[in-house]
Scaffold this motif. Sequence first.
Motif, short mmCIF file in Angstrom:
data_model
loop_
_atom_site.label_atom_id
_atom_site.label_comp_id
_atom_site.label_asym_id
_atom_site.label_seq_id
_atom_site.Cartn_x
_atom_site.Cartn_y
_atom_site.Cartn_z
N SER A 188 5.86 4.97 -2.27
CA SER A 188 5.97 4.57 -3.66
C SER A 188 5.69 5.72 -4.61
O SER A 188 5.12 6.74 -4.23
CB SER A 188 4.97 3.43 -3.95
N VAL A 189 6.11 5.54 -5.83
CA VAL A 189 5.60 6.33 -6.95
C VAL A 189 4.30 5.66 -7.35
O VAL A 189 4.21 4.42 -7.40
CB VAL A 189 6.61 6.32 -8.13
N ALA A 190 3.27 6.44 -7.63
CA ALA A 190 1.94 5.86 -7.86
C ALA A 190 1.94 4.83 -8.98
O ALA A 190 1.24 3.81 -8.91
CB ALA A 190 0.94 6.98 -8.16
N SER A 191 2.73 5.07 -10.02
CA SER A 191 2.75 4.17 -11.18
C SER A 191 3.31 2.80 -10.84
O SER A 191 3.12 1.85 -11.62
CB SER A 191 3.59 4.78 -12.31
N TRP A 192 3.98 2.67 -9.72
CA TRP A 192 4.56 1.38 -9.35
C TRP A 192 3.55 0.46 -8.66
O TRP A 192 3.85 -0.70 -8.37
CB TRP A 192 5.76 1.58 -8.42
N LEU A 193 2.35 0.99 -8.38
CA LEU A 193 1.31 0.21 -7.71
C LEU A 193 0.05 0.20 -8.56
O LEU A 193 -0.25 1.16 -9.25
CB LEU A 193 0.98 0.81 -6.34
N THR A 194 -0.71 -0.87 -8.46
CA THR A 194 -2.01 -0.93 -9.10
C THR A 194 -3.09 -0.73 -8.05
O THR A 194 -2.85 -0.95 -6.85
CB THR A 194 -2.23 -2.29 -9.78
N PRO A 195 -4.29 -0.34 -8.45
CA PRO A 195 -5.38 -0.23 -7.47
C PRO A 195 -5.63 -1.53 -6.73
O PRO A 195 -5.98 -1.51 -5.54
CB PRO A 195 -6.59 0.17 -8.34
N GLU A 196 -5.43 -2.65 -7.40
CA GLU A 196 -5.65 -3.95 -6.77
C GLU A 196 -4.64 -4.18 -5.63
O GLU A 196 -4.99 -4.68 -4.56
CB GLU A 196 -5.54 -5.08 -7.80
N ILE A 197 -3.39 -3.81 -5.88
CA ILE A 197 -2.35 -3.98 -4.85
C ILE A 197 -2.65 -3.09 -3.64
O ILE A 197 -2.52 -3.51 -2.49
CB ILE A 197 -0.96 -3.68 -5.41
N ILE A 198 -3.07 -1.84 -3.91
CA ILE A 198 -3.40 -0.93 -2.81
C ILE A 198 -4.55 -1.48 -1.98
O ILE A 198 -4.51 -1.48 -0.74
CB ILE A 198 -3.74 0.47 -3.36
N GLU A 199 -5.58 -2.00 -2.67
CA GLU A 199 -6.73 -2.55 -1.96
C GLU A 199 -6.32 -3.77 -1.13
O GLU A 199 -6.70 -3.89 0.04
CB GLU A 199 -7.82 -2.94 -2.94
N GLN A 200 -5.52 -4.66 -1.73
CA GLN A 200 -5.10 -5.86 -1.01
C GLN A 200 -4.22 -5.51 0.19
O GLN A 200 -4.33 -6.12 1.26
CB GLN A 200 -4.36 -6.80 -1.96
N ALA A 201 -3.33 -4.52 0.02
CA ALA A 201 -2.47 -4.10 1.12
C ALA A 201 -3.31 -3.49 2.24
O ALA A 201 -3.04 -3.72 3.42
CB ALA A 201 -1.43 -3.11 0.63
N GLY A 202 -4.33 -2.70 1.86
CA GLY A 202 -5.21 -2.13 2.86
C GLY A 202 -5.94 -3.21 3.65
O GLY A 202 -6.06 -3.14 4.87
N MET A 203 -6.41 -4.21 2.95
CA MET A 203 -7.12 -5.31 3.62
C MET A 203 -6.16 -6.12 4.50
O MET A 203 -6.57 -6.72 5.49
CB MET A 203 -7.78 -6.22 2.59
N ALA A 204 -4.86 -6.11 4.14
CA ALA A 204 -3.86 -6.86 4.90
C ALA A 204 -3.42 -6.12 6.15
O ALA A 204 -2.66 -6.67 6.97
CB ALA A 204 -2.66 -7.17 4.02
#
Length: 427
Positions: A188-204
């Motif tokens: 991704s381009v960083a601006s297309w993701l939020t910190p919350e999405i990154i955290e949730q994806a990591g937990m997933a």
Amino acid sequence: MTQHQQAPQMSVPPGVYHYEQLVGEWPTRFHLRVDLDGGGLLLANAAEAAALSPVGVQMAHGVLEGRSDEAIVTDIERAFRRTPREQIVTDLIKLRALIVDLAEPGDNYPVTNLGGAGISAWERQLAAPLRADVAQGEPDTMRSIMHALWNAGVPHITVAVEPEADAAQLPRIVEAAGDIGMITGLRSVASWLTPEIIEQAGMAGLDHLDLLYVTGSAQEHDAIAGEGDYGKVLAGFEQCRAVELCPAAQVPLIASNADEVDEIAAELVEMGVTNLVFFALVCPDDDEQAQAAGALPARALPQVGVLVEETAEDSECRYLWAPPVRFDNARSLAEQVRAGPRTAGDVAIRVEADGSVFPARGAANCAGNLITDTWDQIWSNECFARYRERLQAPTACSDCPGLEICTADCPKDQRGWSDDTQGGEMQ
């Protein structure tokens, strides 16, 4: 591992086998990929891979299934009747040591490129690629695509995040891939993701996050990636460490930064990012319009390749060289950089959100659809046959200094570029 001089007995059917085991003190995920010829690959923790002969595949399967050494040796004796028992025992000891070595913890990027003289000393008949770069789509369609890939023997999927798609669905997509057992990444381009999405994806269950990184100049980076993106990509790399994700930087090679590769790598290593994916936006030597827009001419690629390889060695970072992308004069430089390469390696395929499949290099010729076609139909398509023929053809020449990137295809040869230009007809 010793090559046993007999035709392999297919006691382990082709496919991908997923295991989670404790090796020493370390919990480890293993993927055993078995190909049509009986050989295969063993991947550990989505980071390290080793090629296996047919007998190595049978041994690894036995070990990971928890069978005793005596039972494994007996099976190998039956399948490879002329092989001395002492040799089988020796090879099994080596195989167990290999598994322990692969399981050593480390922050490495998934192995997706063939390197050097190839992945084994014997002829291989790959049943499928090792990785699929899949454009983000609806979760239900993505789930069907992932099941089709897994059934075909593809252990690794990287979701190419689309700016117009709903990023909130990404954790569900990652979780679905993890439920199957796949190695999973996001690009991704960083601006297309939020910190919350990154955290949730990591937990997933996300294994790695690839973020676009143009240059260490915030102004120049933001001019291509979008206003404020430089700060977000730095924050994204920092967050990867916090949530135990493997960070990777996807670096475009264009006219404005091609001579800064060593500086860019040093900046990334300083931030703890040691996995780099380089992709060049290129054009024919006589395409003045594309060069004026910022594309690299074909003649520049060998020298850029030398700089990339020297930089990787000097900075002790790990790199992948994605197939060069032919510059499209109908689209802006920024748009094409943000879109990234078709795939991040040569043993990969591109899958669009509707299931359409494309090879890593050449014209954008569809080989079939994972939703409607069988894998055998797709893999035997003429465009994949031509692609495999090009990868197997000699590419060494007297013009370049023995570049590793030449192993798959000559970087100056337009036929080996990914050509998604409108009306692109490279064959």
